[in-house]
Design a protein around this motif. Structure first.
Motif, PDB file in Angstrom:
ATOM      1  N   VAL A  90      18.206  23.087  23.848  1.00  0.00           N
ATOM      2  CA  VAL A  90      19.448  22.874  22.833  1.00  0.00           C
ATOM      3  C   VAL A  90      19.520  21.527  22.337  1.00  0.00           C
ATOM      4  CG1 VAL A  90      20.753  24.903  23.953  1.00  0.00           C
ATOM      5  CG2 VAL A  90      20.916  22.397  24.930  1.00  0.00           C
ATOM      6  N   THR A  91      18.844  20.638  22.964  1.00  0.00           N
ATOM      7  CA  THR A  91      19.124  19.251  22.577  1.00  0.00           C
ATOM      8  C   THR A  91      18.341  18.923  21.208  1.00  0.00           C
ATOM      9  OG1 THR A  91      18.862  18.527  24.907  1.00  0.00           O
ATOM     10  CG2 THR A  91      18.440  16.762  23.336  1.00  0.00           C
ATOM     11  N   ILE A  92      18.982  18.372  20.395  1.00  0.00           N
ATOM     12  CA  ILE A  92      18.412  17.963  19.218  1.00  0.00           C
ATOM     13  C   ILE A  92      17.592  16.746  19.061  1.00  0.00           C
ATOM     14  CG2 ILE A  92      18.838  17.382  16.702  1.00  0.00           C
ATOM     15  CD1 ILE A  92      21.410  19.151  16.844  1.00  0.00           C
ATOM     16  N   ARG A  93      16.297  16.686  18.608  1.00  0.00           N
ATOM     17  CA  ARG A  93      15.679  15.654  18.628  1.00  0.00           C
ATOM     18  C   ARG A  93      15.873  14.671  17.580  1.00  0.00           C
ATOM     19  NH1 ARG A  93       9.150  16.687  19.176  1.00  0.00           N
ATOM     20  NH2 ARG A  93       9.374  14.450  19.115  1.00  0.00           N
ATOM     21  N   THR A  94      15.868  13.322  18.133  1.00  0.00           N
ATOM     22  CA  THR A  94      16.179  12.208  17.017  1.00  0.00           C
ATOM     23  C   THR A  94      15.460  11.357  17.049  1.00  0.00           C
ATOM     24  OG1 THR A  94      17.376  10.987  18.922  1.00  0.00           O
ATOM     25  CG2 THR A  94      18.683  12.549  17.587  1.00  0.00           C
ATOM     26  N   ASP A  95      13.812  11.779  17.314  1.00  0.00           N
ATOM     27  CA  ASP A  95      12.627  11.008  17.333  1.00  0.00           C
ATOM     28  C   ASP A  95      11.415  11.483  16.681  1.00  0.00           C
ATOM     29  OD1 ASP A  95      12.236  12.725  19.421  1.00  0.00           O
ATOM     30  OD2 ASP A  95      11.816  11.144  20.756  1.00  0.00           O
ATOM     31  N   CYS A  96      11.903  12.232  15.774  1.00  0.00           N
ATOM     32  CA  CYS A  96      10.578  12.964  15.066  1.00  0.00           C
ATOM     33  C   CYS A  96      10.027  12.124  14.091  1.00  0.00           C
ATOM     34  CB  CYS A  96      11.047  14.288  14.298  1.00  0.00           C
ATOM     35  SG  CYS A  96      11.920  15.714  15.285  1.00  0.00           S
ATOM     36  N   ASP A  97       8.508  12.524  13.845  1.00  0.00           N
ATOM     37  CA  ASP A  97       7.637  11.724  13.221  1.00  0.00           C
ATOM     38  C   ASP A  97       8.161  12.225  11.798  1.00  0.00           C
ATOM     39  OD1 ASP A  97       5.982  10.129  11.963  1.00  0.00           O
ATOM     40  OD2 ASP A  97       4.079  10.760  12.759  1.00  0.00           O
ATOM     41  N   LEU A  98       8.778  11.323  10.807  1.00  0.00           N
ATOM     42  CA  LEU A  98       8.763  11.824   9.703  1.00  0.00           C
ATOM     43  C   LEU A  98       8.182  11.025   8.512  1.00  0.00           C
ATOM     44  CD1 LEU A  98      12.639  12.462   9.510  1.00  0.00           C
ATOM     45  CD2 LEU A  98      10.913  14.060  10.175  1.00  0.00           C
ATOM     46  N   ASN A  99       7.173  10.201   9.095  1.00  0.00           N
ATOM     47  CA  ASN A  99       6.036   9.465   8.042  1.00  0.00           C
ATOM     48  C   ASN A  99       5.540  10.344   7.220  1.00  0.00           C
ATOM     49  OD1 ASN A  99       6.999   6.864   8.667  1.00  0.00           O
ATOM     50  ND2 ASN A  99       5.783   7.012  10.814  1.00  0.00           N
ATOM     51  N   GLY A 100       5.418  10.460   5.831  1.00  0.00           N
ATOM     52  CA  GLY A 100       4.608  11.057   5.080  1.00  0.00           C
ATOM     53  C   GLY A 100       5.591  12.241   4.238  1.00  0.00           C
ATOM     54  N   PHE A 101       6.814  12.060   5.131  1.00  0.00           N
ATOM     55  CA  PHE A 101       7.729  13.298   4.471  1.00  0.00           C
ATOM     56  C   PHE A 101       8.807  12.570   3.893  1.00  0.00           C
ATOM     57  CE2 PHE A 101       5.755  15.508   7.809  1.00  0.00           C
ATOM     58  CZ  PHE A 101       5.324  16.804   7.217  1.00  0.00           C
ATOM     59  N   VAL A 102       9.071  11.407   4.372  1.00  0.00           N
ATOM     60  CA  VAL A 102      10.203  10.234   3.702  1.00  0.00           C
ATOM     61  C   VAL A 102       9.712   8.964   3.612  1.00  0.00           C
ATOM     62  CG1 VAL A 102      12.479   9.635   3.855  1.00  0.00           C
ATOM     63  CG2 VAL A 102      12.106  11.593   4.907  1.00  0.00           C
ATOM     64  N   GLU A 103       9.482   8.510   2.521  1.00  0.00           N
ATOM     65  CA  GLU A 103       8.650   7.290   2.067  1.00  0.00           C
ATOM     66  C   GLU A 103       9.430   6.215   2.667  1.00  0.00           C
ATOM     67  OE1 GLU A 103       7.125   5.292  -1.873  1.00  0.00           O
ATOM     68  OE2 GLU A 103       7.953   7.211  -2.030  1.00  0.00           O
ATOM     69  N   GLY A 104       8.871   5.528   3.329  1.00  0.00           N
ATOM     70  CA  GLY A 104       9.366   4.095   3.498  1.00  0.00           C
ATOM     71  C   GLY A 104      10.280   3.943   4.723  1.00  0.00           C
ATOM     72  N   LEU A 105      10.419   5.053   5.584  1.00  0.00           N
ATOM     73  CA  LEU A 105      11.316   4.992   6.733  1.00  0.00           C
ATOM     74  C   LEU A 105      10.944   3.663   7.616  1.00  0.00           C
ATOM     75  CD1 LEU A 105      11.683   8.656   8.082  1.00  0.00           C
ATOM     76  CD2 LEU A 105      13.484   7.023   6.989  1.00  0.00           C
TER      77      LEU A 105
END
Length: 938
Positions: A245-260
């Protein structure tokens, strides 16, 4: 001033499901159920457009679940195993939804192997760490665990805001404990195990008492009772549940959101108008195409059109309200409201200016704010009007909270509005206009000129959907608004509307009038396109007028008769209790299933008919009826229950429900409830008075006429069988009704192979059950149970019936096939009755839908006929200035209060009028009875 930026994150997966379930079954080719479904696409467009209008943001993204499994499936293969597969009609709309959201200017994110919630959680925490304010738009309560001083969840569909205080108030724990809270209660939808039989209240109580899940686990041995035992047995599963049930807040979004971690890769873009137009055309969204075209209309043309609209009525076509809308009108109607202009009228100069607008308007939406939901006693607190989308005005009249500003005097305001309100040429619009008519009538104003009711428009177009204004605005406009609870609170703490701050009340009421006008401009063109639906809508509007008259008339109640009946019932109920005690050999609570079970199965050894889900012997109504066939105690309990309900619901209460001003009972008839078009009656319910028992029939003796008058009751004879004959066209059935023979005797002669004069009473009873049973799609099993015979014998009777009436069998087969193809069936007059599970339900539900397909056209046509009769009879009573009053409509029956001088007219004319409202293949027959009370007249 602040330079703080805002990130708006949209839970696209939550939105698309809401859009799918909220919208009607729209198709790219209207009316063709085999063309691509478009309802979810249209709903998504509405919702995303409205959100952008309502929430200003510097950065934004709409996040959807990616197809396929996620990392949680690797942790727990049973994750979401209980979820039903996505409906095919929704699945086919996913790609177009992604496309149009992008075209509307939103960055769209789908991350493989990662759920939308985790993407939202990661982006929210990244932004919050930079001091960016984050707004998450979603109806998913699970996201509440993300809330902190920088992150807020909004649910635009119901106006709910989940900040730290909102989460704490809603769930009983702060956001910091929401993961622990969700772990304890589990999630049946996602198949996440929690602690068995521990719900929200217990979870919140434990967490507040112990401080956290970890502390609770450490002290689990201290938790008492069954809940504590369940907790201890679940301890091994809780770590996995918490992980799930714990929502992750550390997903690797590089490649999906430019410049994070920069958010510059999530800009709020402008709608791509050039690409949107062909998209809208492809999916049949004509009004949206016109909306785009309207943006290109020169301002001077809009101004010119407004001047034309404001021209005097003498310069306008008299039938203009119902003309096909002009191209510019359509463009204006399709364009979403923006820059809302809501006035609060506190001065006579403002009042006069708005009254001039009302006089010049082609159509005005009206909404009243009142002191009560009971329309017979409600008094006006304020009134709002809207004549142009995005503009409205509120006149506060009786707000009385401390320091409330002076308001225009109610008597003078109503006196100056009365000529306009009572002018039938000034066309008006409302949401549930019957209620507002009563409210104005309470102030001595008989409103004329109501041309439209958005509630009834929705009821005719989309009978299976909610018809409240907030639902209509969300579904068709993508607009959300203030709820009544937002203003007045809930439950014991709810305040009357008169104590609401005028500024807030004005925004709320203006919004209602504005949205009503906006919804009408969307729904009315749809009704104009469908001639048969247009007829049904006009019938509902006319019925609303007739029902207003019936409700206003009310029915006189003889209170002494009811008191005597209550006394007799009370005596009999007490005697039944003693008789039950004698049979049981001890006193017991006749309303306690547990005590009844102990007496039946432990002490008396009665057979167990069926069991409850927990495995205990059942004592429900069906079981009692079965056991009552052989044992006296269940029969006594059933009789006791029936008489107690009769006493509590009717003989004790009917007299108390009489209006002190009129001395009469005024029921409320709800039009937009039953999918078949039938009316429902409540406060009190006059349609459910039991008449199969002598005691039940006696209740009708208390419905009386005043001195010098009588009660008359007129109803259709065998109406649904006649409709079956008409629809099926079966020659034998048609001949039976045309020749005026006893149709049940004729059926018995056909089924049992004898002549009508040799049919026994038992054979006729069987035939009657068969006739009405088959109308309701009864199976051989159901018929056997009803007649108390073997299933094989019942099947034989049905086979013989269909052999003698082949047209009926053909009709049944054809109507089920029609329903499968269209998704709905129709009454003779064109009312549509939708059957959502005719193709998609499971076995039993699909069978039930097939039975509905057979019966609904008959029930619905019967409902249409009694409404046609009600309208026709009321019109004639008015035209001939008769003193006879229509006072009730119950199923296929109309009830009247008739002066003695008009009895002969009523006996002759009412049946003639009812029989003449429609020309079917068989004659309609209405029968009438007259007496001093309803029982004697029926």
């Amino acid at each position: 001033m602040t330079d703080k930026k805002t990130l708006l994150l949209v839970d696209g997966s939550s939105y698309l499901y809401r859009a799918f379930h909220a919208m009607p079954d729209l198709r790219a080719v209207p009316g063709d159920p085999k063309s691509p479904a478009t309802g979810a696409i249209r709903g998504m467009i509405n919702m995303m457009t409205a959100l952008r209008r309502e929430v200003r943001a510097d950065y934004a993204a709409c996040i959807f679940d990616a197809p396929g499994k996620t990392f949680r499936d690797d942790w727990y293969p049973e994750y979401k195993a209980n979820r039903s597969p996505m409906p095919d009609d929704l699945r086919s709309q996913i790609d177009p939804i992604h496309e149009v959201v992008k075209l509307l200017g939103w960055p769209v994110l789908t991350v493989p192997d990662v759920e939308a919630d985790d993407v939202i959680g990661t982006l929210a925490k990244v932004a919050a760490a930079q001091g960016v304010e984050v707004i998450v738009s979603s109806g998913d309560k699970d996201l509440s665990q993300l809330v902190d001083e920088h992150i807020t969840i909004i649910d635009t569909m119901n106006g709910k805001k989940r900040d730290i205080a909102g989460v704490t108030a809603e769930f009983g724990v702060p956001p910091s404990l929401m993961v622990d809270y969700q772990t304890l209660i589990g999630d049946t939808v996602d198949n996440v195990p929690g602690v068995p039989k521990v719900g929200p209240k217990t979870a919140a109580k434990w967490l507040l008492e112990y401080g956290s899940l970890d502390a609770l686990v450490e002290r689990a041995a201290e938790v008492k009772g069954a809940a504590g035992e369940n907790l201890r047995q679940a301890l091994d599963k809780l770590p996995l549940s918490k992980r799930l049930v714990t929502i992750r807040t550390d997903c690797d979004l590089n490649g999906f959101v430019e410049g994070l971690p920069s958010l510059e890769g999530l800009p709020v873009g402008a709608p791509q108008t050039a690409e949107l137009k062909p998209f809208y055309e492809k999916f049949g969204f004509k009004s949206l195409v016109k909306s785009l075209e309207a943006q290109e209309v020169p301002p001077e043309l809009i101004e010119e059109n407004a001047k034309k609209k404001a021209a005097s009525k003498a310069d306008r076509d008299q039938g203009g309200l119902f003309d096909e809308p002009s191209e510019l009108d359509a463009q204006e109607a399709a364009a979403p409201a923006s820059n809302l202009k809501y006035d609060t009228i506190m001065e006579w100069a403002q009042f006069d200016a708005w009254l001039a607008k009302l006089e010049a308007a082609e159509l005005t939406a009206i909404d009243t704010e009142t002191t009560s939901l009971d329309e017979m006693v409600a008094q006006i607190v304020g009134i709002s009007f809207s004549v142009t989308p995005g503009e409205a005005a509120y006149i506060p009249l009786t707000h009385n909270y401390p320091d409330a500003p002076a308001q225009l005097p109610i008597d003078e305001v109503l006196a100056r509005l009365k000529p306009w309100l009572e002018n039938a040429d000034k066309k008006k619009l409302g949401q549930h206009i019957k209620y507002d008519r009563h409210v104005f009538a309470n102030h001595g104003i008989e409103v004329q000129g109501y041309a439209h009711d958005t509630m009834l428009q929705s009821y005719v177009l989309e009978v299976n959907k909610p018809h409240g204004l907030s639902s209509l605005a969300e579904r068709h406009l993508g607009r959300s608004g203030i709820s009544y609870e937002d203003l007045c609170g809930k439950g014991a703490h709810q305040i009357p509307f008169s104590q609401v701050d005028i500024a807030k009340a004005a925004e709320y009421s203006c919004e209602d009038s504005d949205q009503t006008l906006d919804v009408h401009r969307t729904l009315w063109p749809l009704l104009q396109k469908e001639e048969k639906l247009g007829f049904i809508y006009q019938l509902e509007m006319d019925s609303s007028e007739a029902l207003y008259r019936i409700e206003r008339n009310g029915v006189l109640i003889d209170a002494p008769t009811l008191a005597a009946q209550s006394h007799d019932l009370g005596t009999r109920i007490m005697a039944l209790e003693q008789e039950a005690y004698d049979i049981a050999g001890q006193p017991f609570n006749l309303g306690s299933p547990k005590q009844i079970g102990e007496i039946f199965f432990t002490k008396l050894g009665l057979p167990v008919v069926k069991k409850t889900p927990s495995g205990a012997p059942s004592t429900d109504e069906e079981v009692l009826e079965k056991l009552a066939e052989d044992y006296p105690l269940p029969a006594k309990i059933l009789e006791h229950r029936g008489l107690s309900k009769l006493k509590g619901t009717y003989t004790d209460k009917l007299g108390q429900l009489a209006n002190p001003r009129t001395g009469r009972v005024h029921t409320h008839y709800a039009q937009a409830v039953a999918v078949t078009g039938r009316l429902s009656s409540n406060d009190p319910n006059l349609q459910n008075i039991p008449i199969r028992t002598p005691e039940g029939r006696r209740v009708r003796e208390a419905f009386v006429a005043p001195a010098g008058s009588v009660i008359a009751s007129a109803d259709y004879s065998q109406i649904e069988l006649r409709i079956m004959a008409h629809i099926s066209g079966d020659e034998s059935l048609l001949r039976a009704f045309t020749d005026g023979v006893d149709v049940h005797r004729a059926t018995a002669a056909e089924v049992f192979g004898t002549t009508p004069d040799q049919v026994s009473s038992e054979q006729r009873r069987y035939a009657k059950v068969i006739n009405f049973g088959l109308i309701y799609g009864m199976s051989s099993f159901g018929l056997a149970k009803n007649l108390g015979i073997e299933t094989k014998a019942a099947a034989s009777y049905i086979d013989r019936y269909f052999a003698r009436y082949p047209g009926v069998k053909t009709y049944m087969d054809q109507i089920v096939e029609f329903a499968r193809d269209k998704g709905y069936v129709e009454t003779v007059f064109g009312r549509r009755l939708y059957l959502s599970e005719i193709n998609g339900g499971n076995g039993p539900r699909k069978k039930a839908a097939e039975r509905q397909a057979i019966n609904a056209p008959m029930q619905g046509t019967a409902a249409d006929l009694i409404k046609l009769s009600m309208v026709k009879v009321q019109n004639v009573l008015d035209e001939e200035k008769r003193a006879t009053k229509m006072i009730m409509q119950v199923h296929d029956e109309l009830v009247f209060e008739v002066p003695e001088a008009e009895i002969d007219w009523v006996r002759t004319e009412i049946p003639r009028l009812m029989a003449g409202v429609a020309a079917l293949k068989v004659p309609l027959l209405a029968e009438i009875g007259v007496g001093p009370n309803w029982d004697k007249a029926h």
